[in-house]
Design a protein around this motif. Structure first.
Motif, PDB file in Angstrom:
ATOM      1  N   ASP A 160     -16.164  22.339 -63.059  1.00 27.01           N
ATOM      2  CA  ASP A 160     -17.120  23.431 -63.190  1.00 27.01           C
ATOM      3  C   ASP A 160     -16.614  24.614 -62.366  1.00 27.01           C
ATOM      4  O   ASP A 160     -16.752  24.630 -61.136  1.00 27.01           O
ATOM      5  CB  ASP A 160     -18.492  22.993 -62.698  1.00 27.01           C
ATOM      6  N   PRO A 161     -16.032  25.628 -62.985  1.00 29.55           N
ATOM      7  CA  PRO A 161     -15.472  26.745 -62.209  1.00 29.55           C
ATOM      8  C   PRO A 161     -16.532  27.531 -61.452  1.00 29.55           C
ATOM      9  O   PRO A 161     -16.246  28.081 -60.380  1.00 29.55           O
ATOM     10  CB  PRO A 161     -14.784  27.602 -63.274  1.00 29.55           C
ATOM     11  N   HIS A 162     -17.749  27.577 -61.972  1.00 30.49           N
ATOM     12  CA  HIS A 162     -18.803  28.328 -61.291  1.00 30.49           C
ATOM     13  C   HIS A 162     -19.245  27.594 -60.028  1.00 30.49           C
ATOM     14  O   HIS A 162     -19.483  28.214 -58.984  1.00 30.49           O
ATOM     15  CB  HIS A 162     -19.974  28.563 -62.232  1.00 30.49           C
ATOM     16  N   MET A 163     -19.361  26.281 -60.106  1.00 31.11           N
ATOM     17  CA  MET A 163     -19.664  25.495 -58.921  1.00 31.11           C
ATOM     18  C   MET A 163     -18.546  25.639 -57.892  1.00 31.11           C
ATOM     19  O   MET A 163     -18.796  25.801 -56.684  1.00 31.11           O
ATOM     20  CB  MET A 163     -19.865  24.022 -59.286  1.00 31.11           C
ATOM     21  N   GLU A 164     -17.309  25.613 -58.354  1.00 32.34           N
ATOM     22  CA  GLU A 164     -16.177  25.727 -57.432  1.00 32.34           C
ATOM     23  C   GLU A 164     -16.157  27.094 -56.754  1.00 32.34           C
ATOM     24  O   GLU A 164     -15.787  27.207 -55.577  1.00 32.34           O
ATOM     25  CB  GLU A 164     -14.856  25.477 -58.167  1.00 32.34           C
ATOM     26  N   ARG A 165     -16.554  28.125 -57.463  1.00 26.92           N
ATOM     27  CA  ARG A 165     -16.598  29.460 -56.847  1.00 26.92           C
ATOM     28  C   ARG A 165     -17.639  29.493 -55.744  1.00 26.92           C
ATOM     29  O   ARG A 165     -17.412  30.072 -54.667  1.00 26.92           O
ATOM     30  CB  ARG A 165     -16.902  30.520 -57.901  1.00 26.92           C
ATOM     31  N   VAL A 166     -18.800  28.894 -55.989  1.00 29.35           N
ATOM     32  CA  VAL A 166     -19.819  28.834 -54.944  1.00 29.35           C
ATOM     33  C   VAL A 166     -19.293  28.042 -53.753  1.00 29.35           C
ATOM     34  O   VAL A 166     -19.454  28.444 -52.592  1.00 29.35           O
ATOM     35  CB  VAL A 166     -21.126  28.218 -55.487  1.00 29.35           C
ATOM     36  N   ARG A 167     -18.642  26.923 -54.021  1.00 25.73           N
ATOM     37  CA  ARG A 167     -18.118  26.090 -52.939  1.00 25.73           C
ATOM     38  C   ARG A 167     -17.067  26.850 -52.119  1.00 25.73           C
ATOM     39  O   ARG A 167     -16.999  26.700 -50.897  1.00 25.73           O
ATOM     40  CB  ARG A 167     -17.536  24.804 -53.510  1.00 25.73           C
ATOM     41  N   THR A 202     -24.689  33.314 -60.914  1.00 24.22           N
ATOM     42  CA  THR A 202     -25.256  32.738 -59.693  1.00 24.22           C
ATOM     43  C   THR A 202     -24.582  33.263 -58.438  1.00 24.22           C
ATOM     44  O   THR A 202     -25.250  33.597 -57.447  1.00 24.22           O
ATOM     45  CB  THR A 202     -25.175  31.206 -59.731  1.00 24.22           C
ATOM     46  N   LEU A 203     -23.252  33.341 -58.439  1.00 24.64           N
ATOM     47  CA  LEU A 203     -22.548  33.714 -57.220  1.00 24.64           C
ATOM     48  C   LEU A 203     -22.878  35.131 -56.756  1.00 24.64           C
ATOM     49  O   LEU A 203     -23.196  35.330 -55.570  1.00 24.64           O
ATOM     50  CB  LEU A 203     -21.040  33.541 -57.388  1.00 24.64           C
ATOM     51  N   PRO A 204     -22.826  36.165 -57.616  1.00 25.96           N
ATOM     52  CA  PRO A 204     -23.187  37.492 -57.102  1.00 25.96           C
ATOM     53  C   PRO A 204     -24.625  37.570 -56.610  1.00 25.96           C
ATOM     54  O   PRO A 204     -24.921  38.324 -55.684  1.00 25.96           O
ATOM     55  CB  PRO A 204     -22.936  38.424 -58.293  1.00 25.96           C
ATOM     56  N   VAL A 205     -25.521  36.780 -57.219  1.00 22.37           N
ATOM     57  CA  VAL A 205     -26.895  36.742 -56.723  1.00 22.37           C
ATOM     58  C   VAL A 205     -26.920  36.138 -55.320  1.00 22.37           C
ATOM     59  O   VAL A 205     -27.595  36.654 -54.413  1.00 22.37           O
ATOM     60  CB  VAL A 205     -27.807  35.944 -57.677  1.00 22.37           C
ATOM     61  N   ALA A 206     -26.177  35.057 -55.117  1.00 28.50           N
ATOM     62  CA  ALA A 206     -26.126  34.418 -53.800  1.00 28.50           C
ATOM     63  C   ALA A 206     -25.569  35.378 -52.755  1.00 28.50           C
ATOM     64  O   ALA A 206     -26.076  35.455 -51.626  1.00 28.50           O
ATOM     65  CB  ALA A 206     -25.283  33.152 -53.869  1.00 28.50           C
ATOM     66  N   LEU A 207     -24.526  36.104 -53.106  1.00 31.31           N
ATOM     67  CA  LEU A 207     -23.931  37.052 -52.170  1.00 31.31           C
ATOM     68  C   LEU A 207     -24.921  38.172 -51.839  1.00 31.31           C
ATOM     69  O   LEU A 207     -25.012  38.613 -50.688  1.00 31.31           O
ATOM     70  CB  LEU A 207     -22.645  37.629 -52.751  1.00 31.31           C
ATOM     71  N   TYR A 208     -25.660  38.639 -52.834  1.00 36.37           N
ATOM     72  CA  TYR A 208     -26.656  39.687 -52.606  1.00 36.37           C
ATOM     73  C   TYR A 208     -27.739  39.184 -51.655  1.00 36.37           C
ATOM     74  O   TYR A 208     -28.119  39.882 -50.693  1.00 36.37           O
ATOM     75  CB  TYR A 208     -27.258  40.128 -53.928  1.00 36.37           C
ATOM     76  N   ILE A 209     -28.250  37.973 -51.921  1.00 36.86           N
ATOM     77  CA  ILE A 209     -29.305  37.412 -51.071  1.00 36.86           C
ATOM     78  C   ILE A 209     -28.799  37.248 -49.642  1.00 36.86           C
ATOM     79  O   ILE A 209     -29.486  37.584 -48.671  1.00 36.86           O
ATOM     80  CB  ILE A 209     -29.807  36.086 -51.656  1.00 36.86           C
ATOM     81  N   ALA A 210     -27.569  36.741 -49.484  1.00 34.09           N
ATOM     82  CA  ALA A 210     -27.004  36.594 -48.146  1.00 34.09           C
ATOM     83  C   ALA A 210     -26.841  37.952 -47.470  1.00 34.09           C
ATOM     84  O   ALA A 210     -27.065  38.088 -46.259  1.00 34.09           O
ATOM     85  CB  ALA A 210     -25.658  35.874 -48.229  1.00 34.09           C
ATOM     86  N   LEU A 244     -27.325  22.802 -52.053  1.00 36.43           N
ATOM     87  CA  LEU A 244     -27.485  21.443 -52.575  1.00 36.43           C
ATOM     88  C   LEU A 244     -26.943  21.335 -53.994  1.00 36.43           C
ATOM     89  O   LEU A 244     -26.365  20.314 -54.375  1.00 36.43           O
ATOM     90  CB  LEU A 244     -28.963  21.044 -52.547  1.00 36.43           C
ATOM     91  N   ASP A 245     -27.135  22.386 -54.798  1.00 34.31           N
ATOM     92  CA  ASP A 245     -26.624  22.376 -56.172  1.00 34.31           C
ATOM     93  C   ASP A 245     -25.102  22.259 -56.205  1.00 34.31           C
ATOM     94  O   ASP A 245     -24.541  21.781 -57.203  1.00 34.31           O
ATOM     95  CB  ASP A 245     -27.027  23.659 -56.907  1.00 34.31           C
ATOM     96  N   ALA A 246     -24.438  22.727 -55.154  1.00 31.33           N
ATOM     97  CA  ALA A 246     -22.967  22.727 -55.116  1.00 31.33           C
ATOM     98  C   ALA A 246     -22.432  21.781 -54.062  1.00 31.33           C
ATOM     99  O   ALA A 246     -21.289  21.926 -53.619  1.00 31.33           O
ATOM    100  CB  ALA A 246     -22.461  24.150 -54.842  1.00 31.33           C
ATOM    101  N   ASN A 247     -23.239  20.792 -53.660  1.00 37.92           N
ATOM    102  CA  ASN A 247     -22.772  19.919 -52.588  1.00 37.92           C
ATOM    103  C   ASN A 247     -21.737  18.917 -53.095  1.00 37.92           C
ATOM    104  O   ASN A 247     -21.411  18.853 -54.285  1.00 37.92           O
ATOM    105  CB  ASN A 247     -23.953  19.224 -51.892  1.00 37.92           C
ATOM    106  N   ASP A 248     -21.198  18.135 -52.172  1.00 38.29           N
ATOM    107  CA  ASP A 248     -20.105  17.227 -52.522  1.00 38.29           C
ATOM    108  C   ASP A 248     -20.542  16.184 -53.541  1.00 38.29           C
ATOM    109  O   ASP A 248     -19.760  15.793 -54.417  1.00 38.29           O
ATOM    110  CB  ASP A 248     -19.579  16.527 -51.263  1.00 38.29           C
ATOM    111  N   GLU A 249     -21.784  15.728 -53.440  1.00 38.26           N
ATOM    112  CA  GLU A 249     -22.257  14.696 -54.365  1.00 38.26           C
ATOM    113  C   GLU A 249     -22.329  15.232 -55.788  1.00 38.26           C
ATOM    114  O   GLU A 249     -21.892  14.576 -56.739  1.00 38.26           O
ATOM    115  CB  GLU A 249     -23.617  14.167 -53.919  1.00 38.26           C
ATOM    116  N   CYS A 250     -22.891  16.426 -55.957  1.00 38.09           N
ATOM    117  CA  CYS A 250     -22.958  17.011 -57.297  1.00 38.09           C
ATOM    118  C   CYS A 250     -21.560  17.260 -57.851  1.00 38.09           C
ATOM    119  O   CYS A 250     -21.310  17.046 -59.040  1.00 38.09           O
ATOM    120  CB  CYS A 250     -23.747  18.318 -57.260  1.00 38.09           C
ATOM    121  N   THR A 251     -20.671  17.703 -56.991  1.00 37.71           N
ATOM    122  CA  THR A 251     -19.293  17.954 -57.439  1.00 37.71           C
ATOM    123  C   THR A 251     -18.618  16.661 -57.864  1.00 37.71           C
ATOM    124  O   THR A 251     -17.919  16.617 -58.890  1.00 37.71           O
ATOM    125  CB  THR A 251     -18.484  18.613 -56.306  1.00 37.71           C
TER     126      THR A 251
END
Length: 315
Positions: free
Chosen positions: A144-151, A77-85, A127-134
């Protein structure tokens, strides 16, 4: 064309990797998503700038779906997010098409610049990585290390989307604001919230998009603003956040949000499947009617959204 928005867009955006470097240097075969290894993802990413708008739409809505399947964050997910950004400023992102990512509630989705659709994708990821989900993830005893990386990348992603907060195209600037608001939960971005507030009020004057409106109202409330006069009707306020722990919702089925935070689509799909074996409708109904684990919580909260289910939460 984007213009600078005070100091909201600064040099942090320049820290984004180059898109071509992400494609070349990422070991996609070593990364997973919902469908297995991510070897297919570079093809989908490259297709985002295909000259055919239908190919672009399929890439965004289907090719990249496994990296956010059921609101889950995966290693890919993270490299995809970085590419899109990173491709947001590309002139090819000006191209217009019909992207239903955030428009499935519309009988006829409007044509949008690709840039607006990419910003909507980043909004959903935020939203998937927001404070509430965390908090829910941690409450169940998981990290969740992947969520933390996005955060950890929220400031970088914020400055990438902030470059479009005053874009001349209202669809782009509203999508940029919707993406920016949840990203400002990061403590490092606390100072920019006051500058976003006037943009939020401007959106509320101009936009009828309920998802963008709800997003900025939630942001204003969190930032300490009085939003009582901005609140939607009570039946709509009762609808859950995708990661909410709220229990039974007293609202007519036609007003209930499905797991994509859209209304009206599930009753329509139920009518379609009544008429016979409609595989496409069944597949979409299953996707909309049951929200999987929030983030990547094994055995986490699930919520059914079928109309004859009172939105019971079960562990």
């Amino acid at each position: 064309m984007a213009t600078e928005s005070d100091h909201l867009s600064d040099s942090a955006a320049a820290d984004l990797p180059k898109p071509e470097a992400l494609l070349r240097d990422t070991d996609w075969a070593a990364l997973d998503h919902a469908g297995g290894t991510a070897e297919d993802i570079p093809t989908a990413l490259t297709a985002l700038h295909h000259p055919d708008p239908a190919v672009r739409a399929r890439a965004l809505e289907h090719g990249l779906e496994p990296v956010r399947h059921q609101n889950t964050i995966y290693p890919a997910t993270l490299p995809v997010a970085l590419y899109i950004a990173a491709i947001l400023p590309d002139r090819k992102s000006d191209t217009v098409g019909t992207y239903t990512l955030e428009q499935r509630h519309r009988p006829e989705p409007q044509r949008l610049p690709l840039r607006a659709a990419l910003l909507d994708w980043l909004h959903l990821l935020a939203l998937d990585a927001n404070d509430e989900c965390t908090e829910i993830t941690r409450r169940h005893g998981f990290e969740d290390p992947h969520m933390e990386r996005v955060r950890s990348m929220r400031p970088m992603l914020f400055h990438a989307v902030a470059a479009f907060l005053r874009d001349e195209d209202p669809d782009v600037r509203h999508a940029a604001l919707a993406a920016a608001v949840p990203l400002t939960e990061d403590p490092a971005l606390e100072s920019v919230r006051a500058e976003l507030a006037p943009l939020a009020h401007e959106l509320l004057v101009m936009s009828t998009d309920h998802r963008h409106r709800m997003c900025v109202i939630d942001g204003l409330r969190t930032w300490g603003h009085d939003v009582q006069d901005l609140e939607p009707p009570a039946a709509v306020r009762a609808q859950p956040n995708p990661c909410s722990t709220a229990g039974r919702i007293e609202a007519p089925p036609a007003q209930m949000y499905d797991c994509r935070m859209e209304v009206g689509r599930v009753p329509e799909l139920l009518e379609r499947v009544k008429d016979g074996d409609n595989t496409e409708a069944w597949d979409e109904l299953e996707d909309r009617a049951m929200l999987g684990t929030c983030g990547s919580v094994p055995g986490g909260t699930r919520r059914a959204y079928l109309p004859d289910d009172p939105l019971k939460v079960s562990e």
